[in-house]
Scaffold this motif. Structure first.
Motif, short mmCIF file in Angstrom:
data_model
loop_
_atom_site.label_atom_id
_atom_site.label_comp_id
_atom_site.label_asym_id
_atom_site.label_seq_id
_atom_site.Cartn_x
_atom_site.Cartn_y
_atom_site.Cartn_z
N MET A 1 51.79 69.97 21.70
CA MET A 1 53.06 69.32 22.66
C MET A 1 53.65 67.99 22.10
N ASN A 2 54.90 68.13 21.96
CA ASN A 2 55.85 67.18 21.34
C ASN A 2 55.96 66.20 22.47
N GLU A 3 55.42 64.99 22.36
CA GLU A 3 55.75 63.98 23.45
C GLU A 3 56.95 62.96 23.21
N VAL A 4 57.43 63.06 21.93
CA VAL A 4 58.83 62.22 21.59
C VAL A 4 59.92 63.07 22.30
N LEU A 5 60.59 62.33 23.18
CA LEU A 5 61.81 62.52 23.79
C LEU A 5 63.15 62.02 23.40
N ARG A 6 64.28 62.76 23.33
CA ARG A 6 65.38 62.74 22.65
C ARG A 6 66.44 62.79 23.76
N THR A 7 67.52 61.69 24.11
CA THR A 7 68.88 62.09 24.84
C THR A 7 69.67 61.75 23.85
N VAL A 8 71.06 62.06 24.69
CA VAL A 8 72.29 61.81 23.93
C VAL A 8 72.23 60.32 23.14
N ARG A 9 71.67 59.29 23.76
CA ARG A 9 71.61 58.03 23.21
C ARG A 9 70.40 57.38 22.88
N LEU A 10 69.24 58.01 23.33
CA LEU A 10 67.94 57.45 23.31
C LEU A 10 66.81 58.06 22.53
N VAL A 11 65.83 57.34 22.21
CA VAL A 11 64.61 58.17 21.59
C VAL A 11 63.42 57.36 22.44
N LEU A 12 62.61 58.46 22.87
CA LEU A 12 61.67 57.75 23.76
C LEU A 12 60.36 58.15 23.16
N HIS A 13 59.50 56.98 22.70
CA HIS A 13 58.28 57.37 21.92
C HIS A 13 57.18 56.83 22.98
N PRO A 14 56.26 57.58 23.02
CA PRO A 14 54.87 57.01 23.93
C PRO A 14 54.51 55.59 23.23
N ARG B 1 65.80 61.21 33.41
CA ARG B 1 66.11 62.60 33.36
C ARG B 1 65.25 63.41 32.32
N ALA B 2 65.19 62.93 31.24
CA ALA B 2 64.55 63.51 30.15
C ALA B 2 62.85 63.25 30.54
N VAL B 3 62.34 62.37 31.09
CA VAL B 3 61.25 62.27 31.70
C VAL B 3 60.79 63.19 32.72
N LEU B 4 61.78 63.58 33.52
CA LEU B 4 61.47 64.62 34.64
C LEU B 4 61.54 66.06 33.98
N ASP B 5 62.32 66.26 33.10
CA ASP B 5 62.48 67.56 32.55
C ASP B 5 61.22 67.88 31.96
#
Length: 205
Positions: A1-14, A136-140
């Motif tokens: 499971m890849n827990e790093v999320l990316r959006t148009v402008r952001l990178v989300l790391h645990p 939105r990335a977190v909810l997805d």
């Protein structure tokens, strides 16, 4: 499971202990803590406990808190460089209290307990749509990858900006909290409606 999320402008790391100093600075800022910690100052030990609780949640539940930083797309790199400033935090918790701090989970059956979404931004990033983008990335991820059934948000009645973000995310007013200036309103989104709405969006050419 890849827990790093990316959006148009952001990178989300645990979040991890590498984020400790940045999180302490962020969460003790007067404008951030006003709505996240009821204007109470938290200390370094509490920040460590929040990070540790998030790491346990990622290991057992598949979700927790993410640190938000700007993506470095223009430089041809996906991830922020070490030392890049923290934009904010977004994530999920099913603990009572701010960010689930100080809750003993042992012996508690959390199945069926609502999962709460939490988000905060550094004030100089307010008004840019980044909280909604990260949430939105977190909810997805929560609905599509982890399979969470329902996610709620507890929002101070005085925090109109957060209420607007919840509505932008498609969350619906669920129930009222205590009345008065220190009261809260509760919003909720469910997996079936979220997945259905995302399929409609994805189908639009």
């Amino acid at each position: 499971m890849n827990e790093v999320l990316r959006t148009v402008r952001l990178v989300l790391h645990p979040v991890s202990m590498r984020d400790h100093r940045a999180l302490l600075t962020h969460w003790t800022g007067p404008l951030v803590r006003r709505h996240l910690f009821d204007d109470q100052m938290i200390n370094p030990v509490q920040v460590s406990e929040i990070i540790e609780a998030s790491e346990r949640d990622f290991a057992s539940e598949g979700y927790g808190l993410w640190a938000l930083r700007r993506g470095r797309w223009a430089a041809g790199a996906d991830d922020p460089a070490p030392g890049d400033p923290l934009v904010g935090v977004a994530g999920l918790s099913h603990h009572e209290g701010p960010l689930g701090h100080g809750v003993d989970r042992q012996g508690v059956d959390w199945r069926g307990v609502d999962v709460e979404i939490l988000y905060s931004l550094e004030p100089d990033h307010w008004g840019q749509g980044l909280a909604a983008e990260a949430s939105r990335a977190v909810l997805d991820y929560a609905f599509g990858v982890v399979g969470v059934h329902r996610i709620t948000a507890e929002i101070d009645v005085a925090n109109a900006a957060s209420a607007e973000i919840a509505l932008q995310l498609g969350m619906r007013r669920w129930r009222e909290g205590p009345a008065g200036p220190d009261g809260a309103a509760y919003y909720a989104a469910d997996r079936s409606r979220w997945i259905g709405s995302r399929r409609i969006v994805d189908a639009v050419p």
